[in-house]
Structures are given as C-alpha cells and as structure tokens.
Design a protein around this motif. Structure first.
Motif, short mmCIF file in Angstrom:
data_model
loop_
_atom_site.label_atom_id
_atom_site.label_comp_id
_atom_site.label_asym_id
_atom_site.label_seq_id
_atom_site.Cartn_x
_atom_site.Cartn_y
_atom_site.Cartn_z
N TRP A 1 4.68 27.94 34.99
CA TRP A 1 4.64 29.34 35.44
C TRP A 1 4.27 28.99 37.01
CZ3 TRP A 1 1.55 33.84 35.38
CH2 TRP A 1 1.59 35.13 34.71
N ALA A 2 3.95 27.41 37.72
CA ALA A 2 3.71 27.18 39.03
C ALA A 2 4.64 27.50 40.02
CB ALA A 2 3.74 25.01 38.91
N PRO A 3 5.96 27.18 39.97
CA PRO A 3 7.13 27.16 40.59
C PRO A 3 7.65 29.08 40.64
CG PRO A 3 8.28 26.38 38.81
CD PRO A 3 6.49 25.87 38.00
N TRP A 4 6.86 29.59 39.69
CA TRP A 4 6.85 31.61 40.28
C TRP A 4 5.97 31.49 41.41
CZ3 TRP A 4 10.03 35.28 37.76
CH2 TRP A 4 10.79 34.39 37.56
N ALA B 1 5.00 34.55 43.48
CA ALA B 1 5.08 35.94 42.53
C ALA B 1 4.13 36.47 42.30
CB ALA B 1 6.28 35.18 41.01
N THR B 2 3.68 37.64 41.94
CA THR B 2 2.68 38.07 41.71
C THR B 2 2.48 37.73 40.05
OG1 THR B 2 3.32 40.15 40.83
CG2 THR B 2 2.26 39.61 42.96
N LEU B 3 1.52 37.83 39.68
CA LEU B 3 0.78 37.53 37.85
C LEU B 3 1.74 38.74 37.44
CD1 LEU B 3 -3.02 37.16 37.28
CD2 LEU B 3 -1.45 35.62 37.67
N GLU B 4 1.63 39.64 37.73
CA GLU B 4 2.52 40.71 36.90
C GLU B 4 3.81 40.95 37.62
OE1 GLU B 4 0.07 41.39 39.50
OE2 GLU B 4 -1.38 41.69 37.98
N GLU B 5 4.52 40.06 38.24
CA GLU B 5 5.71 39.63 38.02
C GLU B 5 6.64 38.23 36.85
OE1 GLU B 5 7.22 40.91 43.14
OE2 GLU B 5 5.94 38.88 42.69
N VAL B 6 5.48 37.95 37.18
CA VAL B 6 5.71 36.75 35.62
C VAL B 6 5.20 37.16 34.70
CG1 VAL B 6 4.90 34.62 34.70
CG2 VAL B 6 4.77 34.40 37.50
N GLY B 7 3.90 38.13 34.37
CA GLY B 7 4.56 38.61 33.26
C GLY B 7 4.23 37.44 32.13
N ALA C 1 5.22 23.67 51.09
CA ALA C 1 4.42 24.51 49.84
C ALA C 1 2.93 24.48 49.54
CB ALA C 1 4.87 23.93 48.31
N LEU C 2 2.67 23.58 50.02
CA LEU C 2 1.01 23.19 50.18
C LEU C 2 0.65 24.43 51.35
CD1 LEU C 2 0.24 20.37 48.71
CD2 LEU C 2 0.13 21.90 47.45
N SER C 3 0.56 24.46 51.68
CA SER C 3 0.25 25.75 53.42
C SER C 3 0.66 27.42 52.83
CB SER C 3 1.13 25.56 54.10
OG SER C 3 2.17 25.67 54.09
N ARG C 4 1.22 27.55 51.63
CA ARG C 4 0.92 29.34 51.64
C ARG C 4 -0.53 29.13 50.55
NH1 ARG C 4 7.11 27.64 48.34
NH2 ARG C 4 8.08 27.68 50.51
N ARG C 5 -0.62 30.64 50.05
CA ARG C 5 -1.71 31.30 49.13
C ARG C 5 -0.52 31.98 47.70
NH1 ARG C 5 -6.10 31.50 51.16
NH2 ARG C 5 -6.98 33.30 50.75
N VAL C 6 -1.63 31.60 46.67
CA VAL C 6 -1.10 31.81 45.59
C VAL C 6 -1.53 33.27 44.78
CG1 VAL C 6 0.25 29.58 45.45
CG2 VAL C 6 -1.37 29.84 44.36
N HIS C 7 -0.94 33.71 44.08
CA HIS C 7 -2.39 34.20 43.26
C HIS C 7 -1.94 33.39 42.04
CE1 HIS C 7 -0.33 38.31 45.60
NE2 HIS C 7 0.22 37.32 45.86
N THR C 8 -2.88 33.74 41.17
CA THR C 8 -4.03 33.08 40.23
C THR C 8 -4.94 34.08 39.67
OG1 THR C 8 -5.84 32.04 41.62
CG2 THR C 8 -4.22 30.80 40.99
N SER C 9 -5.66 34.07 38.62
CA SER C 9 -6.28 34.95 37.68
C SER C 9 -7.64 34.82 38.07
CB SER C 9 -6.80 34.59 36.31
OG SER C 9 -6.99 33.07 36.45
N GLY C 10 -8.11 34.06 39.31
CA GLY C 10 -9.05 34.32 39.97
C GLY C 10 -8.92 34.88 41.19
N GLY C 11 -7.59 35.24 41.31
CA GLY C 11 -7.11 36.10 43.01
C GLY C 11 -6.07 34.86 43.87
N VAL C 12 -6.07 35.61 45.30
CA VAL C 12 -4.95 34.68 46.42
C VAL C 12 -6.06 34.00 46.34
CG1 VAL C 12 -3.37 35.01 47.67
CG2 VAL C 12 -3.62 36.96 45.80
#
Length: 177
Positions: free
Chosen positions: A40-43, A48-54, A86-97
C-alpha cells in the motif's frame, strides 16, 4: 523494517502455520498482513486514495514464496519512503489524510511490534533494537488512547514502572511478554 525482515528470513520452512501472539493469525497471516501494508505504501505516498487502491492487496499476497514477496514489498515501500520530498506529502489513510511522516511512524511502529509477534511465532530472538523501541514508545504513548477500540491493538497491559522501552511499548499495545 530491518527487525521484521530479519525475522521473516528466519522463518523455518515448516514454521509458516505456527501461531503468533496476534489472535487468529499464523506466522503466514502475520507476514501477509505486513506485505499487504508495504504494498500500500508506494500507492499512498504517490498520492492515491484508499478508493483508488481498492482491494488489490486483499487476500493472499504471499504466493508460493512468502520471503520473496516480503522482500519485494519492503523494497518498494522503502524506495517510496526515501524518495526526495516523500515525507513532506500528505497521505490518505483509514484515519483520514495525514502527514506522510506520521504515516511513516505508524508503519514503523507496526513493523517493530509485529517483528516481536513474529519472533514469538517462530520462537526466535524477540529483542527489538533499544533505540527503535524508545522512539516507537515516544510515538505511541500520546496516541494509544485514540487507538483503543479501533481493533488495532489489545488494551494496554500493566508492566513494571522500571521496565525497559520495549516492555513498555509492548505493554501499551496489549502484548504480554
């Protein structure tokens, strides 16, 4: 990642069905969980959003060679986390962005604690690097109350006041030594 990797490579050929401290998970199930998370991590780090990874990483992601599946997934995750910015981005997780750095710490804590679980499952060395345990404890301590009730970890276990960082970390996350 190094702690978990060391244990995956130590799983004996007949050890994949052994139980672990994680209820209802065998060694294979535990490794499957971590391989899926690493995939999941690279996506997520690439936006990518959670929905896009599916559901692409649902089910058995280990195939016939669990160690090779782990190595491939861990390499891809490490590359994604270490890319410039990479660590300066924001990511989609089950707990939110959330900030990618926070996601990185969540992954690190999960790898460290599951390295202990895996060590117990294969009856291997269950010591976690003391600096890693201390850093993970610092990350977990302020968040553990929020995580309770999410089904991620068991309720905290009391440990002696003078216990080392690993014992305190494991106790906070419901692990019994």
């Amino acid at each position: 990642m190094t702690e978990f990797d060391r244990r995956v490579r130590a799983v004996p050929p007949d050890g994949w069905d052994a139980p672990t401290p994680c209820s209802d998970w065998s060694v294979r199930d535990l490794v499957n969980h971590l391989v899926s998370e690493q995939r999941w991590a690279p996506w997520l780090l690439y936006g990518a959003t959670l929905e896009e990874v599916g559901g692409r990483f649902d089910g058995d992601v280990l195939g016939d060679d669990p160690t090779a599946a782990w190595a491939e997934a861990a390499t891809a995750a490490r590359e994604a986390f270490t890319k410039p910015g990479a660590l300066s981005r924001r990511v989609h997780t089950s707990g939110g962005v959330i900030p990618a750095e926070e996601y990185g710490w969540q992954m690190t804590v999960d790898l460290a604690v599951h390295a202990w679980d895996l060590a117990k499952g294969i009856r291997g060395d269950d010591r976690i690097d003391p600096e890693l345990a201390a850093a993970a404890l610092d990350v977990v301590r302020p968040q553990v109350a929020q995580w309770q009730g999410l089904g991620i970890f068991d309720p905290p276990v009391n440990v002696p006041e003078h216990a080392d960082a690993q014992t305190r970390l494991l106790g906070l996350l419901g692990r019994r030594r």
